[in-house]
Design a protein around this motif. Structure first.
Motif, PDB file in Angstrom:
ATOM      1  N   PRO A 279      43.060 -46.161 -25.341  1.00  0.00           N
ATOM      2  CA  PRO A 279      42.359 -46.820 -26.193  1.00  0.00           C
ATOM      3  C   PRO A 279      41.444 -47.140 -25.381  1.00  0.00           C
ATOM      4  CG  PRO A 279      44.668 -47.115 -26.191  1.00  0.00           C
ATOM      5  CD  PRO A 279      44.875 -45.988 -25.313  1.00  0.00           C
ATOM      6  N   PRO A 280      40.751 -48.057 -25.990  1.00  0.00           N
ATOM      7  CA  PRO A 280      39.745 -49.514 -25.162  1.00  0.00           C
ATOM      8  C   PRO A 280      40.410 -50.235 -24.699  1.00  0.00           C
ATOM      9  CG  PRO A 280      39.270 -49.523 -26.809  1.00  0.00           C
ATOM     10  CD  PRO A 280      40.277 -48.519 -27.403  1.00  0.00           C
ATOM     11  N   LEU A 281      40.367 -50.877 -24.239  1.00  0.00           N
ATOM     12  CA  LEU A 281      40.504 -52.430 -23.636  1.00  0.00           C
ATOM     13  C   LEU A 281      39.901 -53.550 -24.856  1.00  0.00           C
ATOM     14  CD1 LEU A 281      39.403 -53.101 -20.213  1.00  0.00           C
ATOM     15  CD2 LEU A 281      41.616 -52.765 -21.092  1.00  0.00           C
ATOM     16  N   ARG A 282      41.191 -54.107 -25.483  1.00  0.00           N
ATOM     17  CA  ARG A 282      41.121 -54.660 -26.823  1.00  0.00           C
ATOM     18  C   ARG A 282      40.876 -56.833 -26.418  1.00  0.00           C
ATOM     19  NH1 ARG A 282      40.409 -51.343 -30.720  1.00  0.00           N
ATOM     20  NH2 ARG A 282      41.798 -49.888 -30.443  1.00  0.00           N
ATOM     21  N   THR A 283      41.433 -57.600 -26.905  1.00  0.00           N
ATOM     22  CA  THR A 283      41.473 -58.942 -27.008  1.00  0.00           C
ATOM     23  C   THR A 283      42.930 -59.810 -26.211  1.00  0.00           C
ATOM     24  OG1 THR A 283      42.226 -59.517 -29.325  1.00  0.00           O
ATOM     25  CG2 THR A 283      39.934 -59.491 -28.854  1.00  0.00           C
ATOM     26  N   LYS A 284      42.809 -61.129 -26.146  1.00  0.00           N
ATOM     27  CA  LYS A 284      44.164 -61.789 -25.881  1.00  0.00           C
ATOM     28  C   LYS A 284      44.635 -61.766 -26.306  1.00  0.00           C
ATOM     29  CE  LYS A 284      45.559 -63.786 -22.633  1.00  0.00           C
ATOM     30  NZ  LYS A 284      45.623 -63.313 -20.453  1.00  0.00           N
ATOM     31  N   LYS A 285      44.887 -61.819 -27.810  1.00  0.00           N
ATOM     32  CA  LYS A 285      45.385 -61.714 -28.603  1.00  0.00           C
ATOM     33  C   LYS A 285      46.194 -60.561 -28.707  1.00  0.00           C
ATOM     34  CE  LYS A 285      45.836 -62.663 -33.632  1.00  0.00           C
ATOM     35  NZ  LYS A 285      45.147 -62.531 -35.035  1.00  0.00           N
ATOM     36  N   ASP A 286      46.092 -59.650 -28.683  1.00  0.00           N
ATOM     37  CA  ASP A 286      46.153 -58.150 -28.402  1.00  0.00           C
ATOM     38  C   ASP A 286      47.616 -58.289 -27.175  1.00  0.00           C
ATOM     39  OD1 ASP A 286      45.473 -56.666 -30.949  1.00  0.00           O
ATOM     40  OD2 ASP A 286      43.283 -56.792 -29.895  1.00  0.00           O
ATOM     41  N   THR A 287      46.705 -58.407 -25.924  1.00  0.00           N
ATOM     42  CA  THR A 287      47.592 -58.316 -24.804  1.00  0.00           C
ATOM     43  C   THR A 287      48.561 -59.263 -24.969  1.00  0.00           C
ATOM     44  OG1 THR A 287      45.901 -60.221 -23.905  1.00  0.00           O
ATOM     45  CG2 THR A 287      45.870 -57.400 -23.373  1.00  0.00           C
ATOM     46  N   LYS A 288      48.506 -60.824 -25.875  1.00  0.00           N
ATOM     47  CA  LYS A 288      49.684 -61.601 -25.736  1.00  0.00           C
ATOM     48  C   LYS A 288      51.283 -60.478 -26.842  1.00  0.00           C
ATOM     49  CE  LYS A 288      48.034 -65.671 -24.847  1.00  0.00           C
ATOM     50  NZ  LYS A 288      47.408 -67.142 -25.560  1.00  0.00           N
ATOM     51  N   ALA A 289      49.942 -59.915 -27.717  1.00  0.00           N
ATOM     52  CA  ALA A 289      51.640 -59.422 -28.798  1.00  0.00           C
ATOM     53  C   ALA A 289      52.171 -57.581 -27.888  1.00  0.00           C
ATOM     54  CB  ALA A 289      50.691 -58.904 -29.359  1.00  0.00           C
ATOM     55  N   LEU A 290      51.616 -57.821 -26.999  1.00  0.00           N
ATOM     56  CA  LEU A 290      52.324 -56.187 -26.404  1.00  0.00           C
ATOM     57  C   LEU A 290      52.989 -56.879 -25.258  1.00  0.00           C
ATOM     58  CD1 LEU A 290      48.371 -54.268 -25.931  1.00  0.00           C
ATOM     59  CD2 LEU A 290      50.294 -53.848 -27.011  1.00  0.00           C
ATOM     60  N   ILE A 291      52.591 -57.940 -24.489  1.00  0.00           N
ATOM     61  CA  ILE A 291      53.516 -58.227 -23.363  1.00  0.00           C
ATOM     62  C   ILE A 291      54.779 -58.875 -24.479  1.00  0.00           C
ATOM     63  CG2 ILE A 291      53.827 -60.641 -21.982  1.00  0.00           C
ATOM     64  CD1 ILE A 291      50.831 -59.965 -21.250  1.00  0.00           C
ATOM     65  N   LYS A 292      54.988 -59.383 -25.331  1.00  0.00           N
ATOM     66  CA  LYS A 292      55.860 -59.961 -26.055  1.00  0.00           C
ATOM     67  C   LYS A 292      57.242 -58.364 -26.571  1.00  0.00           C
ATOM     68  CE  LYS A 292      57.731 -62.817 -29.758  1.00  0.00           C
ATOM     69  NZ  LYS A 292      58.477 -62.066 -30.433  1.00  0.00           N
ATOM     70  N   ALA A 293      55.982 -57.773 -27.373  1.00  0.00           N
ATOM     71  CA  ALA A 293      57.065 -56.303 -27.507  1.00  0.00           C
ATOM     72  C   ALA A 293      57.412 -55.932 -26.410  1.00  0.00           C
ATOM     73  CB  ALA A 293      55.938 -55.664 -27.978  1.00  0.00           C
ATOM     74  N   LEU A 294      56.686 -55.269 -25.242  1.00  0.00           N
ATOM     75  CA  LEU A 294      57.576 -54.885 -23.862  1.00  0.00           C
ATOM     76  C   LEU A 294      58.858 -55.541 -23.505  1.00  0.00           C
ATOM     77  CD1 LEU A 294      57.134 -52.924 -22.475  1.00  0.00           C
ATOM     78  CD2 LEU A 294      55.824 -54.020 -20.634  1.00  0.00           C
ATOM     79  N   LYS A 295      58.943 -57.166 -23.471  1.00  0.00           N
ATOM     80  CA  LYS A 295      60.226 -57.925 -23.307  1.00  0.00           C
ATOM     81  C   LYS A 295      61.624 -57.577 -24.228  1.00  0.00           C
ATOM     82  CE  LYS A 295      57.605 -61.844 -19.967  1.00  0.00           C
ATOM     83  NZ  LYS A 295      57.444 -62.948 -21.001  1.00  0.00           N
ATOM     84  N   ASP A 296      60.546 -57.836 -25.491  1.00  0.00           N
ATOM     85  CA  ASP A 296      61.555 -57.155 -26.347  1.00  0.00           C
ATOM     86  C   ASP A 296      61.922 -56.131 -27.140  1.00  0.00           C
ATOM     87  OD1 ASP A 296      61.167 -60.661 -26.838  1.00  0.00           O
ATOM     88  OD2 ASP A 296      59.993 -60.380 -28.835  1.00  0.00           O
ATOM     89  N   GLY A 297      61.791 -55.243 -26.037  1.00  0.00           N
ATOM     90  CA  GLY A 297      61.662 -53.329 -26.165  1.00  0.00           C
ATOM     91  C   GLY A 297      61.810 -53.382 -27.680  1.00  0.00           C
ATOM     92  N   VAL A 298      60.462 -53.260 -27.941  1.00  0.00           N
ATOM     93  CA  VAL A 298      59.540 -53.023 -29.168  1.00  0.00           C
ATOM     94  C   VAL A 298      59.757 -51.597 -28.601  1.00  0.00           C
ATOM     95  CG1 VAL A 298      58.346 -53.126 -31.067  1.00  0.00           C
ATOM     96  CG2 VAL A 298      59.565 -54.759 -30.787  1.00  0.00           C
ATOM     97  N   ILE A 299      58.414 -51.806 -27.502  1.00  0.00           N
ATOM     98  CA  ILE A 299      58.108 -50.716 -26.637  1.00  0.00           C
ATOM     99  C   ILE A 299      58.567 -50.113 -26.032  1.00  0.00           C
ATOM    100  CG2 ILE A 299      55.691 -50.498 -25.206  1.00  0.00           C
ATOM    101  CD1 ILE A 299      53.804 -52.909 -26.661  1.00  0.00           C
TER     102      ILE A 299
END
Length: 419
Positions: A279-299
């Protein structure tokens, strides 16, 4: 082989030696002793200032081109690149010509990787020739060693086909992958649909194209049961959808590409085709959500999404360039720009059983399956850091932190010659 590793800091939450410095004695592929000041005659001794050691790392999405696209990458050189990048296990995408859609091709790629220090875990296609029409020979490929089934970067457009695949794969515990893209929403878009796509005059792919496909796939999974993996998500809404599905108890995992964590569509300003990814590079808002999800174990997984593309298909007009970036060499250093060393290693070593990768903690009498790295080194990623045949790295010119320098696996030591 007898190997002695001196004064290494162990990073392994499952080990009694986590974050402790110790010597490690390995004999015939087994950790014989962990302790201080081990003195023994060894075939090889490693004594590197600042050396850190962890369980072997897993990458759930790599492409090597072979068979059919050897000018992009061979299995031999791809596995060499993975080893020097710190990975003991890689899941090979079914992106080749012919496609890996039957048991014979599974046996073939496994044979090419036989005897290597890195374990190659093949993915078979979900459909014949990845055309999205008929299911491939899932059961036979599973028996031959396929660890999952998916059409690389190609969505399952027919919902009934995905339904049948999820139902059928339950008979043998197969893991189905579904790429998150609704093509009819994406249309002719090639980058993230946002203000940058408008400024640059490039057709955009809205977040909705991913979100809608994931919502559909999760609804199907809830209906059928089975095991589903959604590779390389990239939007804030995707995180919310998968989080809710996990709360319901669905057997769902997902991954994110490292470049979608670290970089945004601001990188497109120079029309550099190395930044054209899917998928394409997204926005800072998306990257913040992805980083948090990885830390939380959602990803569940982070992947390099290593995808070598030859220069003829990359160094062309942006509209005509292939999607994809290599990523094995930059994976550890890029992750460490946003996570601590302890967090980075935990992310690279978790949930291995999902893709049938062997787990081995750092403890005496356990299998020696190790990654070696120097976590504090800061540097600019340059062409000299690339080991792949293709040079299409999205991280060229980026500031990274930490270098992987090799592995020990399958009773073989692979380590950078400078050490």
């Amino acid at each position: 082989m007898k190997l002695l590793i001196k004064s290494a800091t162990i990073v392994d939450k499952q080990s009694d030696y986590h974050l402790k410095q110790a010597d490690i004695l390995i004999q015939d592929g087994i950790i014989k002793k962990i302790g201080n000041a081990i003195e023994v005659e060894a075939d090889k001794e490693i004594n590197i200032k600042g050396l850190h050691v962890s369980q072997g790392w897993l990458d759930t999405s790599v492409s090597f081109g072979e068979p059919g696209y050897e000018e992009r990458e061979t299995i031999e050189n791809g596995l060499r690149t993975a080893a020097f990048s710190g990975f003991t296990d890689v899941v090979l995408n079914a992106q080749s010509k012919p496609t890996i859609d039957n048991s014979s091709t599974i046996y073939s790629v496994k044979a090419k990787a036989q005897g290597n220090a890195v374990n190659l875990l093949p993915t078979g296609t979900l459909t014949v020739a990845s055309k999205g029409v008929d299911l491939a020979e899932l059961y036979d490929m599973g028996n031959a060693g396929a660890v999952s089934f998916g059409d690389y970067k190609k969505p399952v457009s027919n919902p009934n086909l995905l339904k049948i695949a999820l139902q059928y794969a339950q008979n043998f515990g197969g893991l189905v992958q579904s790429f998150p893209l609704e093509k009819r929403i994406a249309g002719k878009g090639i980058v993230n649909e946002h203000h940058n796509s408008t400024l640059l005059g490039l057709k955009g792919i809205p977040n909705l194209a991913e979100d809608l496909q994931i919502a559909r796939d999760l609804y199907l999974l809830e209906y059928t049961g089975g095991k589903l993996h959604i590779p390389t998500i990239s939007t804030e809404k995707s995180v919310a959808l998968i989080k809710e599905a996990k709360k319901k108890g669905l057997d769902i995992t997902c991954s994110v590409a490292i470049h979608n964590l670290v970089l945004t569509d601001d990188l497109l300003s120079e029309f550099d085709t190395r930044a054209k990814v899917m998928p394409p590079l997204r926005t800072k808002k998306d990257t913040k959500a992805l980083i948090k999800a990885l830390k939380d174990g959602v990803i569940d997984f982070v992947t390099s999404d290593h995808d070598p593309i030859d220069i003829e298909n990359k160094k062309v007009e942006f509209d005509n360039a292939n999607y994809g970036s290599i990523g094995l060499e930059s994976a550890f250093g890029a992750l460490q720009t946003i996570f601590s060393t302890e967090e980075t290693v935990a992310i690279l070593t978790r949930d291995k059983e999902r893709f049938k990768a062997e787990i081995s903690t750092l403890a005496e009498q356990k299998l020696a399956k190790l990654s070696f790295f120097l976590p504090e080194e800061k540097y600019t990623f340059e062409k000299s850091d690339i080991l792949s045949i293709s040079q299409n790295s999205i991280f060229l010119g980026q500031q990274l932190k930490g270098k992987a320098i090799g592995i020990f696996n399958n009773n073989q030591l692979i380590i950078s010659e400078e050490f």
